[in-house]
Design a protein around this motif. Structure first.
Motif, short mmCIF file in Angstrom:
data_model
loop_
_atom_site.label_atom_id
_atom_site.label_comp_id
_atom_site.label_asym_id
_atom_site.label_seq_id
_atom_site.Cartn_x
_atom_site.Cartn_y
_atom_site.Cartn_z
N GLU B 107 19.85 22.66 28.06
CA GLU B 107 20.92 21.76 27.63
C GLU B 107 20.65 20.34 28.15
OE1 GLU B 107 24.86 23.29 28.44
OE2 GLU B 107 25.61 21.23 28.67
N LEU B 143 25.43 25.57 23.22
CA LEU B 143 25.33 24.15 23.55
C LEU B 143 26.67 23.45 23.31
CD1 LEU B 143 21.90 23.46 21.81
CD2 LEU B 143 22.30 23.63 24.26
N SER B 147 25.55 18.45 19.91
CA SER B 147 24.32 18.29 20.72
C SER B 147 23.19 17.70 19.91
CB SER B 147 23.87 19.64 21.30
OG SER B 147 24.74 20.08 22.30
#
Lengths: 159, 450
Positions: B107, B143, B147
């Motif tokens: 991430e 996520l 993102s």
């Protein structure tokens, strides 16, 4: 009458090279001159910086004339520069670098591509110590700086 | 251009400008590139300006059973490389394992690359030892919302994940290319992802749905190239009027549940007609306006194209009086890896071809068919060739005769005539009779009229 471009080399072994249109248009820095407004019968003289001697310019023109830039005929260069099993000697290394720089100055993208690929091939698979030895690179990092780079482990990554 | 004075006059390579050094490094692997940082002070920071990084942790995975800490250190190194890179980074590929998904490192990398580095092209692949055999993803990609939503990011490729929700793709109008390979999710998640990516031109889906009763809906109106390989899916609906190429690797649904609203891509042969054994590509060849690149054709010619496989089949629609279209056909067939099971060449009808020729470039008569070179190449072979909408024109006859005599077709050439008047029917039959009398490159070649 077609326009004439003259490349004037003033460095070591001064020499003038007369280019016909078919050759001159391969140079990014010159080709636009053929579209400009000037007397078709006149000559245009282009000064080449002193650092590029007539031998190097001659080699580049040889390349152009053989039309290697159109057919990507690497075989022509391979014998001299790009042979994958042979390391270039000091003279060849110097020549390769000089042709690369001259090609960049003259705007010859195809020859820049060919020479940079050749150099990348020579560096491939060699550790830094070997590269330094072959290409006379002076290792001037301090022991601490070198250890820091190695400790990052970055040399183990990448594909 | 930056020039650096180097005292050692024999060190020609270090005196090159940064531009040339970066040009050299662009032709090297990321490993080679980063190693140059140890050469000297001159080289220490050059690698940080390269435009492309490929960070592969698979090379280290093998050592972790003996030295578990090494893997964690390698993951930290990936972070350091991304943070230390200070130039304009265009493309980044990362091969990682499931641990980076679970501990938040992935991430962080995505956030750095997309929102800080403003990368254009991102490829992420999860490799998890022993999980690839059944094509099931074994790690969930979870996520934060948006993102992948950033104006700079235009190309994204994700491999081997389970997608729990679509919100990482919210407002992803920036994406033009999307590849989801080895991805599993609910069909509703896939549909939501596609709805969010409104600007897609290229889409490749190699996916598995959790339940078998879903319909995959593809309504992206700018789509030019579509690749599908879907398992556990009930049906597919494609509504993309600009689509030039659709390629099916494998589909678990039946033909009646595959609905495509694109008249240009309706051929006589398709994935189901060839028995669902071979991947099938349908390609409507057209010439874009001057200066505009043919996106679909660029994908077909790309060496990493997923749809080009040995023993595949293809249907292609072409106007043989258009030199550019003929050249496109030649290029596509010539680069095909290995033999093709079946090729259908659908000749655009005279009326349709004339209308297209009026608005496209390259509509001049061409001497292509007077050439005697093998078409498309000396190496190309297809076991079966269908010639559909055959009208017996000079160009069609020239193509067929070249393929017969030069051994391009190995087993059978099937000729399906166009729907014509009785007068034309005699002309077509005469042309087919002449084709049958030609010397054959393959002795056992059969030529039949459908």
């Amino acid at each position: 009458m077609s326009k004439i471009i003259v490349l004037k080399c003033v460095g070591h072994n001064p020499k003038d090279f007369e280019l016909d249109e078919a050759v001159a248009v391969q140079f990014g820095c010159i080709k636009d001159l053929f579209h400009s407004d000037f007397d078709a019968e006149s000559k245009i003289v282009v000064d080449v910086p002193m650092k590029f001697n007539s031998y190097i310019i001659g080699r580049i023109l040889e390349f152009c004339s053989s039309r290697a830039s159109f057919s990507s005929d690497r075989a022509y260069w391979e014998q001299d520069f790009f042979h994958p099993c042979r390391e270039p000697n000091q003279r060849k290394r110097k020549e390769l670098i000089a042709i690369m720089e001259a090609s960049e100055y003259l705007g010859m993208e195809s020859l820049v591509e060919l020479t940079t690929q050749s150099l990348a091939n020579y560096l491939k698979g060699k550790n830094p110590l070997t590269i330094r030895s072959l290409w006379k690179v002076e290792g001037d990092l301090t022991a601490e700086e070198e250890a820091k780079a190695l400790a990052m482990g970055v040399a183990k990554l990448g594909h | 251009m930056v020039h650096v004075e180097v005292i050692n006059t024999d060190d020609y390579i270090s005196k090159l400008s940064n531009d040339l050094l970066l040009e050299i490094l662009s032709k090297s692997s990321t490993e080679e590139v980063i190693k140059t940082s140890i050469l000297s002070k001159r080289w220490r920071n050059v690698w940080k300006k390269t435009s492309c990084l490929c960070l592969d942790m698979r090379r280290i995975e093998k050592t972790t059973t003996l030295l578990p800490g090494v893997f964690h250190q390698a993951a930290n190194s990936v972070t350091k490389v991304i943070q230390d890179h200070c130039g304009h980074l265009e493309r980044c590929t990362i091969y990682h394992d499931s641990r980076q998904c679970e501990n938040g490192m992935l991430e962080f990398w995505i956030q750095s690359l997309v929102n800080v580095k403003h990368i254009k092209d991102l490829t992420l692949e999860n490799f998890s030892p022993g999980s690839k055999s059944n094509n099931r993803s074994n790690v969930t990609l979870d996520l934060p919302p948006r993102s992948f939503s950033h104006p700079s990011l235009t190309s994204l490729s994700l491999s081997q994940y389970n997608l729990k929700a679509p919100h990482a793709f919210l407002v992803c109008w920036n994406l033009k290319n999307l590849k989801l390979i080895g991805i599993s999710a609910e069909v509703e998640v896939f549909n939501a992802v596609l709805v969010a990516c409104t600007s897609l031109q290229v889409l490749a889906l190699e996916i598995t749905c959790h339940r078998k009763d879903g319909i995959l809906k593809i309504d992206n109106h700018n789509l030019k190239f579509l690749y599908l390989s879907c398992s556990r899916i009930k049906g597919v609906e494609v509504s993309s009027p600009s689509l030039d190429i659709i390629s099916i690797g494998s589909l678990s649904c039946e033909m009646e549940n595959f609905i495509i609203a694109s008249p240009r891509l309706h051929f006589n042969r398709n994935y189901w007609a060839t028995g669902k054994f071979f991947p099938h590509t349908s390609y409507y060849i057209s010439c874009p306006y001057q200066g505009e690149a043919s996106i679909g054709h660029e994908i077909m010619m790309n060496g990493s194209n997923v749809c080009m496989k040995m023993f595949a089949s293809m249907s292609v629609s072409v106007d043989l009086t258009n030199a550019k279209e003929v050249e496109i056909l030649r290029q596509v067939l010539a680069v095909w890896p290995g033999d093709m099971q079946e090729v259908e060449i659908l000749f655009k009808s005279n009326n349709a071809a004339r209308k297209e020729s009026e608005s496209s470039i390259g509509n001049t008569q061409n001497a292509f068919w007077e050439d005697t070179k093998p078409f498309p190449s000396a190496q190309f072979r297809a076991y079966t060739v269908w010639l559909s909408n055959f009208s017996g024109s000079n160009e069609e006859f020239a193509l067929a005769s070249r393929m017969i005599m030069q051994g391009t077709v190995a087993r059978c050439m099937i000729i399906k005539p166009s729907t014509v008047s009785p007068a034309n029917k005699l002309e077509i039959e005469a042309a087919i009779a002449r084709l049958k009398e030609l010397p054959k490159g393959h002795e056992n070649l059969r030529i039949v009229m459908f």
